[in-house]
Scaffold this motif. Structure first.
Motif, PDB file in Angstrom:
ATOM      1  N   ARG A   5       0.833  -1.191   0.000  1.00 27.44           N
ATOM      2  CA  ARG A   5       0.000   0.000   0.000  1.00 27.44           C
ATOM      3  C   ARG A   5       0.871   1.245   0.000  1.00 27.44           C
ATOM      4  NH1 ARG A   5      -5.424  -0.542   2.205  1.00 27.44           N
ATOM      5  NH2 ARG A   5      -6.316   1.539   1.945  1.00 27.44           N
ATOM      6  N   ILE A   6       0.595   2.132  -0.941  1.00 23.65           N
ATOM      7  CA  ILE A   6       1.423   3.338  -1.052  1.00 23.65           C
ATOM      8  C   ILE A   6       0.562   4.575  -0.897  1.00 23.65           C
ATOM      9  CG2 ILE A   6       2.938   4.661  -2.586  1.00 23.65           C
ATOM     10  CD1 ILE A   6       3.952   2.062  -3.647  1.00 23.65           C
ATOM     11  N   LEU A   7       1.009   5.483  -0.054  1.00 21.07           N
ATOM     12  CA  LEU A   7       0.303   6.750   0.124  1.00 21.07           C
ATOM     13  C   LEU A   7       1.030   7.824  -0.671  1.00 21.07           C
ATOM     14  CD1 LEU A   7      -1.672   8.745   1.484  1.00 21.07           C
ATOM     15  CD2 LEU A   7      -0.097   8.823   3.424  1.00 21.07           C
ATOM     16  N   VAL A   8       0.296   8.472  -1.588  1.00 22.48           N
ATOM     17  CA  VAL A   8       0.871   9.553  -2.380  1.00 22.48           C
ATOM     18  C   VAL A   8       0.313  10.878  -1.846  1.00 22.48           C
ATOM     19  CG1 VAL A   8       1.025  10.572  -4.682  1.00 22.48           C
ATOM     20  CG2 VAL A   8       1.067   8.077  -4.404  1.00 22.48           C
ATOM     21  N   VAL A   9       1.210  11.783  -1.466  1.00 20.90           N
ATOM     22  CA  VAL A   9       0.775  13.091  -0.963  1.00 20.90           C
ATOM     23  C   VAL A   9       1.298  14.153  -1.919  1.00 20.90           C
ATOM     24  CG1 VAL A   9       0.741  14.647   1.017  1.00 20.90           C
ATOM     25  CG2 VAL A   9       0.997  12.192   1.383  1.00 20.90           C
ATOM     26  N   ASP A  10       0.380  14.818  -2.606  1.00 19.02           N
ATOM     27  CA  ASP A  10       0.786  15.808  -3.610  1.00 19.02           C
ATOM     28  C   ASP A  10      -0.353  16.792  -3.808  1.00 19.02           C
ATOM     29  OD1 ASP A  10       1.728  17.200  -5.871  1.00 19.02           O
ATOM     30  OD2 ASP A  10       2.802  15.415  -6.569  1.00 19.02           O
ATOM     31  N   ASP A  11      -0.056  18.088  -3.753  1.00 16.53           N
ATOM     32  CA  ASP A  11      -1.140  19.068  -3.920  1.00 16.53           C
ATOM     33  C   ASP A  11      -1.536  19.210  -5.386  1.00 16.53           C
ATOM     34  OD1 ASP A  11       1.460  20.294  -4.236  1.00 16.53           O
ATOM     35  OD2 ASP A  11       0.361  22.169  -4.531  1.00 16.53           O
ATOM     36  N   SER A  12      -0.685  18.749  -6.289  1.00 14.11           N
ATOM     37  CA  SER A  12      -1.047  18.821  -7.706  1.00 14.11           C
ATOM     38  C   SER A  12      -1.868  17.590  -8.070  1.00 14.11           C
ATOM     39  CB  SER A  12       0.216  18.902  -8.561  1.00 14.11           C
ATOM     40  OG  SER A  12      -0.045  18.359  -9.841  1.00 14.11           O
ATOM     41  N   LYS A  13      -3.133  17.826  -8.426  1.00 13.70           N
ATOM     42  CA  LYS A  13      -4.020  16.705  -8.739  1.00 13.70           C
ATOM     43  C   LYS A  13      -3.473  15.928  -9.938  1.00 13.70           C
ATOM     44  CE  LYS A  13      -7.979  17.722  -6.270  1.00 13.70           C
ATOM     45  NZ  LYS A  13      -8.440  19.043  -5.882  1.00 13.70           N
ATOM     46  N   VAL A  32      -4.398   8.431  -2.049  1.00 11.49           N
ATOM     47  CA  VAL A  32      -3.903   9.759  -2.395  1.00 11.49           C
ATOM     48  C   VAL A  32      -4.426  10.786  -1.389  1.00 11.49           C
ATOM     49  CG1 VAL A  32      -3.940  11.586  -4.140  1.00 11.49           C
ATOM     50  CG2 VAL A  32      -3.770   9.196  -4.845  1.00 11.49           C
ATOM     51  N   ALA A  33      -3.557  11.698  -0.976  1.00 16.76           N
ATOM     52  CA  ALA A  33      -4.004  12.848  -0.178  1.00 16.76           C
ATOM     53  C   ALA A  33      -3.458  14.085  -0.871  1.00 16.76           C
ATOM     54  CB  ALA A  33      -3.470  12.750   1.247  1.00 16.76           C
ATOM     55  N   PHE A  34      -4.262  15.169  -0.911  1.00 16.59           N
ATOM     56  CA  PHE A  34      -3.847  16.353  -1.650  1.00 16.59           C
ATOM     57  C   PHE A  34      -3.170  17.396  -0.765  1.00 16.59           C
ATOM     58  CE2 PHE A  34      -7.284  14.541  -4.294  1.00 16.59           C
ATOM     59  CZ  PHE A  34      -6.483  14.190  -5.376  1.00 16.59           C
ATOM     60  N   ASN A  42      -6.051  11.470   7.939  1.00 17.51           N
ATOM     61  CA  ASN A  42      -6.383  10.071   7.617  1.00 17.51           C
ATOM     62  C   ASN A  42      -5.565   9.080   8.439  1.00 17.51           C
ATOM     63  OD1 ASN A  42      -8.157  11.038   5.732  1.00 17.51           O
ATOM     64  ND2 ASN A  42      -6.765  10.758   3.996  1.00 17.51           N
ATOM     65  N   LEU A  43      -4.276   9.408   8.607  1.00 11.71           N
ATOM     66  CA  LEU A  43      -3.400   8.476   9.347  1.00 11.71           C
ATOM     67  C   LEU A  43      -3.695   8.483  10.842  1.00 11.71           C
ATOM     68  CD1 LEU A  43       0.010   9.250   7.580  1.00 11.71           C
ATOM     69  CD2 LEU A  43      -1.365   7.185   7.328  1.00 11.71           C
ATOM     70  N   SER A  44      -4.363   9.520  11.309  1.00 11.09           N
ATOM     71  CA  SER A  44      -4.588   9.648  12.754  1.00 11.09           C
ATOM     72  C   SER A  44      -5.904   9.043  13.225  1.00 11.09           C
ATOM     73  CB  SER A  44      -4.562  11.127  13.162  1.00 11.09           C
ATOM     74  OG  SER A  44      -3.351  11.716  12.758  1.00 11.09           O
ATOM     75  N   THR A  45      -6.742   8.593  12.287  1.00 14.60           N
ATOM     76  CA  THR A  45      -8.005   7.989  12.733  1.00 14.60           C
ATOM     77  C   THR A  45      -7.693   6.651  13.399  1.00 14.60           C
ATOM     78  OG1 THR A  45      -8.318   6.893  10.623  1.00 14.60           O
ATOM     79  CG2 THR A  45      -9.390   9.039  10.896  1.00 14.60           C
ATOM     80  N   PRO A  46      -8.525   6.245  14.374  1.00 15.87           N
ATOM     81  CA  PRO A  46      -8.218   5.019  15.114  1.00 15.87           C
ATOM     82  C   PRO A  46      -8.151   3.789  14.208  1.00 15.87           C
ATOM     83  CG  PRO A  46     -10.112   6.190  16.080  1.00 15.87           C
ATOM     84  CD  PRO A  46      -9.741   6.918  14.840  1.00 15.87           C
ATOM     85  N   VAL A  49      -5.611   2.512   8.120  1.00 16.66           N
ATOM     86  CA  VAL A  49      -4.747   1.460   7.595  1.00 16.66           C
ATOM     87  C   VAL A  49      -3.457   2.141   7.146  1.00 16.66           C
ATOM     88  CG1 VAL A  49      -4.523  -0.402   5.930  1.00 16.66           C
ATOM     89  CG2 VAL A  49      -6.793   0.259   6.749  1.00 16.66           C
ATOM     90  N   LEU A  50      -2.351   1.755   7.772  1.00 12.67           N
ATOM     91  CA  LEU A  50      -1.101   2.461   7.500  1.00 12.67           C
ATOM     92  C   LEU A  50      -0.495   1.993   6.184  1.00 12.67           C
ATOM     93  CD1 LEU A  50       0.440   2.370  11.070  1.00 12.67           C
ATOM     94  CD2 LEU A  50      -0.680   4.295   9.945  1.00 12.67           C
ATOM     95  N   PRO A  51       0.091   2.924   5.427  1.00 16.42           N
ATOM     96  CA  PRO A  51       0.742   2.530   4.177  1.00 16.42           C
ATOM     97  C   PRO A  51       2.064   1.808   4.441  1.00 16.42           C
ATOM     98  CG  PRO A  51       1.097   4.861   4.590  1.00 16.42           C
ATOM     99  CD  PRO A  51       0.212   4.366   5.705  1.00 16.42           C
ATOM    100  N   ASP A  52       2.511   1.058   3.436  1.00 12.84           N
ATOM    101  CA  ASP A  52       3.829   0.422   3.535  1.00 12.84           C
ATOM    102  C   ASP A  52       4.924   1.387   3.116  1.00 12.84           C
ATOM    103  OD1 ASP A  52       2.927  -2.283   4.242  1.00 12.84           O
ATOM    104  OD2 ASP A  52       1.940  -2.180   2.293  1.00 12.84           O
ATOM    105  N   LEU A  53       4.506   2.434   2.388  1.00 13.58           N
ATOM    106  CA  LEU A  53       5.502   3.402   1.913  1.00 13.58           C
ATOM    107  C   LEU A  53       4.778   4.710   1.593  1.00 13.58           C
ATOM    108  CD1 LEU A  53       8.425   2.709  -0.460  1.00 13.58           C
ATOM    109  CD2 LEU A  53       6.830   4.468  -1.160  1.00 13.58           C
ATOM    110  N   VAL A  54       5.474   5.823   1.782  1.00 16.72           N
ATOM    111  CA  VAL A  54       4.879   7.136   1.489  1.00 16.72           C
ATOM    112  C   VAL A  54       5.700   7.817   0.408  1.00 16.72           C
ATOM    113  CG1 VAL A  54       4.434   9.444   2.417  1.00 16.72           C
ATOM    114  CG2 VAL A  54       3.930   7.430   3.816  1.00 16.72           C
ATOM    115  N   ILE A  55       4.987   8.396  -0.583  1.00 15.09           N
ATOM    116  CA  ILE A  55       5.649   9.264  -1.563  1.00 15.09           C
ATOM    117  C   ILE A  55       5.090  10.653  -1.334  1.00 15.09           C
ATOM    118  CG2 ILE A  55       5.938   9.772  -4.011  1.00 15.09           C
ATOM    119  CD1 ILE A  55       5.502   6.831  -4.599  1.00 15.09           C
TER     120      ILE A  55
END
Ligand code: ADP
Ligand code: MG
Length: 408
Positions: A5-13, A32-34, A42-46, A49-55
């Motif tokens: 699972r990969i979390l992508v954080v980028d303000d550019s849609k 994806v989070a913008f 999202n990561l702080s909710t009880p 589901v934590l990602p395996d890697l963050v970009i």
């Protein structure tokens, strides 16, 4: 294992969409989070589901990628997640900032999709290997042994050890043994206003083979905070009776009974100290911003390297026991080739008052800047799976630290 699972954080849609499509096509599950704020929410909710890697992108409105990465590193649940920074900001200094914030890799846009995928796979594989090793050596039900150490005296080792132990006990509302190995002049009990009847010397009298849980329990003196001090011998001439075998036996016996153990150490490498450092999961290497201290700290790092301690076992912490004249933090980090895990600011009168009254700073002045730094350090050292709290409500200290980490 399912899809990584990969979390992508980028303000550019557009940019986020391109990465998402590409990674999804390669068999990854992508969230994806913008903004960094959205990702943190999202990561702080009880039930997150934590990602395996963050970009993560670097330049974003609001919280930037560096701050986001520091947040990940400051949170026990996410501290180990690999982070790739992806950015339009080239140049060595931007990369250095990224690595100092705790990133594992740094790529400049436009990034070649094949290269990105390769780097992801390498990081995931390395993480898996690290977890396998950690699984062998560290059992979640076993205490993390945290030693505080410096080769220079008077830099605040005992102060930090005592406050860390209290903070861990308060954060998770659990008992935390504090083992005083400053054998010739142990001050842990004094700093907690405790008057011990027994000490390590009583255990030495019996000999390691005769120590049982009941005997050990009788020597661990209780403090109201939840800390249990194992005091140093009452007089310096008894220091010699404490052997590395005794210390090893004591730590091994305490370990399954408590989630954390904190060890105060003397400012030298002797056999007893090395026995404790060997057995520790984490060494807080404490230093002050002065040349002499940097020299001995570098020497200590060399010794740890020769002993093949893994780098993640060490966390360098800068303390300011004096008010003025220290080297800039940047120079300290450059000289050590290591980012600082925490900086504890100077508190002119509070530390002295804390010692005189026998009430540690994290209890007497929980909102003082040095106190907040110590609480955050304790939180960071709590590891991936902090113990479940005994009380139904989280402790006041835990709420405060989590709020601080969120705002950081
Ligand atoms: N951040 C700080 N601000 C002000 N005084 C400090 C700070 N940290 C430590 N001190 C003071 O420095 C002195 C030495 O601390 P101590 O914990 O006994 O050091 P060590 O165990 O390394 O010899 C104590 O008087 C303590 O109050
Ligand atoms: Mg000391």
């Amino acid at each position: 294992m399912g899809k990584p699972r990969i979390l992508v954080v980028d303000d550019s849609k557009l940019s986020a969409k391109m990465i998402e499509d590409r990674l999804a096509a390669s068999g990854f599950q992508v969230d994806v989070a913008f903004s960094a704020e959205e990702a943190i929410a999202n990561l702080s909710t009880p039930d997150a589901v934590l990602p395996d890697l963050v970009i993560s992108d670097v330049v974003m409105p609001g919280m930037d990628g560096y701050q986001f990465c520091q947040w990940l590193r400051g949170n026990p649940a996410t501290v180990h997640i690999p982070v790739i920074m992806l950015t339009s900001k080239g140049g060595v200094s931007a990369k250095v900032d990224g690595f100092q914030a705790g990133a594992d890799d740094y790529l400049v846009k436009p990034v070649d999709p094949v290269e990105l995928e390769m780097r992801i796979k390498v990081l995931l594989a390395r993480m898996k290997a690290a977890q396998a090793t950690a699984g062998r050596t560290m059992d979640a039900s076993q205490a993390r042994i945290i030693s505080v150490f410096s080769l220079r005296g008077g830099v605040g080792v005992t102060s930090v050890a005592v406050n860390l132990a209290v903070a861990l006990a308060q954060l998770w509302q659990t008992e935390v043994p504090l083992v005083d190995l400053a054998l010739e002049s142990g001050h842990c009990a004094l700093m907690l206003d405790l008057k011990p009847k027994h000490s390590l010397a009583d255990l030495a009298d019996r000999g390691p083979e005769a120590i049982d849980d009941a005997l050990l329990d009788g020597v661990l003196i209780r403090h109201d905070s939840g800390v249990r001090v194992l005091p140093a011998p009452p007089s310096p001439e008894l220091a010699d009776t404490i052997t590395p075998t005794l210390v090893g036996t004591v730590l091994t016996m305490l370990q399954p009974q408590f989630p954390y153990l904190v060890v105060d150490t003397p400012s030298r490498f002797d056999e007893v100290t090395l026995a404790a450092l060997d057995q520790s999961d984490v060494i807080v290497l404490l230093l002050t911003p002065e040349i002499a201290c940097l020299k001995v700290t570098t020497a200590a790092l060399d010794v740890f390297q020769a002993l093949e301690y893994p780098p993640q076992k060490l966390i360098a912490v800068l303390n300011w026991p004096f008010a003025r004249g220290g080297l800039p933090q940047k120079n300290v980090e450059a000289a050590l080739h290591t980012p600082l895990g925490m900086v504890i600011p100077h508190e002119r009168a509070l530390f002295v008052e804390a010692i005189n009254r026998g009430v540690p700073l994290v209890l007497s002045h929980p909102e003082a800047p040095a106190s907040l730094a110590l609480q955050q350090l304790a939180y960071r050292l709590s590891g991936k799976q902090p113990p479940a709290q005994k009380a139904k409500a989280p402790s006041g200290m835990l709420l405060r630290v989590q709020e601080l980490v969120k705002r950081a």
